[in-house]
Scaffold this motif. Structure first.
Motif, PDB file in Angstrom:
ATOM      1  N   THR A 105      46.030  25.938  38.077  1.00  0.00           N
ATOM      2  CA  THR A 105      46.483  26.217  36.714  1.00  0.00           C
ATOM      3  C   THR A 105      47.924  25.799  36.436  1.00  0.00           C
ATOM      4  O   THR A 105      48.250  25.449  35.307  1.00  0.00           O
ATOM      5  CB  THR A 105      46.359  27.726  36.420  1.00  0.00           C
ATOM      6  N   SER A 106      48.807  25.850  37.437  1.00  0.00           N
ATOM      7  CA  SER A 106      50.215  25.557  37.182  1.00  0.00           C
ATOM      8  C   SER A 106      50.403  24.125  36.699  1.00  0.00           C
ATOM      9  O   SER A 106      49.959  23.171  37.339  1.00  0.00           O
ATOM     10  CB  SER A 106      51.043  25.783  38.453  1.00  0.00           C
ATOM     11  N   GLY A 107      51.070  23.996  35.545  1.00  0.00           N
ATOM     12  CA  GLY A 107      51.356  22.679  35.011  1.00  0.00           C
ATOM     13  C   GLY A 107      50.170  21.975  34.401  1.00  0.00           C
ATOM     14  O   GLY A 107      50.302  20.849  33.932  1.00  0.00           O
ATOM     15  N   ALA A 108      49.006  22.629  34.399  1.00  0.00           N
ATOM     16  CA  ALA A 108      47.810  21.947  33.902  1.00  0.00           C
ATOM     17  C   ALA A 108      47.932  21.577  32.428  1.00  0.00           C
ATOM     18  O   ALA A 108      47.286  20.640  31.959  1.00  0.00           O
ATOM     19  CB  ALA A 108      46.585  22.822  34.113  1.00  0.00           C
ATOM     20  N   ASP A 109      48.780  22.302  31.687  1.00  0.00           N
ATOM     21  CA  ASP A 109      48.943  22.016  30.263  1.00  0.00           C
ATOM     22  C   ASP A 109      50.029  20.999  29.977  1.00  0.00           C
ATOM     23  O   ASP A 109      50.173  20.546  28.843  1.00  0.00           O
ATOM     24  CB  ASP A 109      49.262  23.319  29.502  1.00  0.00           C
TER      25      ASP A 109
END
Length: 238
Positions: free
Chosen positions: A105-109
């Protein structure tokens, strides 16, 4: 008659003396011949003691428990002298486990996974060495992402902000950079603004979209900066 009884008494007494002398042993050979052979007492041979069978089961050592991957990593870190942030209480395995849990999830956006791994401070100091040793042990499914991050050959995504157009990665503490190329932002976008400017800051191209699902732009090597606000994530088009 009295004379006869005396003789008889004398004979009896003489016989008694002789008997006593024979028992007490006299002198000479006769005394030696009358000695009684000593009694020889033979010792009884020792009897082997046969141990009685025991019902107790033999004591066996419990098999040693194999070291866990976490223990192996912590032992390696101690051997190498790798230092870990106090946030993880000095535990290399705790650091790697946190990264393994954060990768999905980290940085996925805003960034690709290898980009986040390499550019978010995780490789600082002994971080890179610990992750190279730990990810294959604790979360091997991210090994490819790790290799891409270490090699520097990975897709870079770009979110909100102003970027200097350059093929070279940004230096530590320097301005964020974006390589020339074609990029696309996808998803529900409202009030998305982007612009390309020259090195002097003059606007080369821009647009403000109040509602959009997909926007594609091309940044040229002659551009100076690129700015984006509210446009989801710009990913390179292959």
């Amino acid at each position: 008659m009295r004379h006869v009884r005396r003789v008889g008494a004398a004979v009896v007494m003489t016989a008694a003396v002789v008997l006593v002398s024979g028992c007490s042993g006299g002198d000479g050979d006769s005394a030696k011949g009358s000695e009684v052979d000593p009694v020889v007492v033979s010792e009884t041979p020792p009897v082997d003691v046969v141990a009685e069978p025991t019902t107790e089961e033999p004591v066996t050592e419990a098999p040693s428990t194999p070291a866990t991957p976490q223990e192996e990593l912590d032992a390696l870190a101690a051997e190498k002298g790798w230092e870990v942030d106090d946030l993880y209480a000095g535990s290399a395995s705790a650091f790697v486990e946190d990264i393994c849990e954060s990768l999905p999830t980290s940085g996925a956006d805003s960034t690709s996974r290898p980009q986040w791994l390499a550019e978010s401070g995780n490789f600082e100091e002994d971080g890179k060495a610990i992750l190279q040793a730990g990810i294959p042990k604790l979360c091997p499914k991210w090994s490819t992402v790790l290799k891409q991050a270490v090699s520097g050959k990975y897709d870079r995504w770009f979110g909100n902000g102003t970027y200097v157009v350059s093929s070279k990665p940004a230096a530590d503490g320097g301005d964020q950079t974006i390589p020339p190329g074609t990029y696309r932002a996808e998803g529900k976008m409202e009030n998305c603004y982007w612009e390309r400017t020259s090195e002097s800051g003059d606007i080369i191209d821009n647009n403000f979209a109040t509602s959009a699902r997909k926007i594609t732009i091309t940044i040229r090597s002659s551009d100076g900066q690129f700015t984006s606000e509210g446009c989801t994530v710009w990913k390179p088009v292959k």
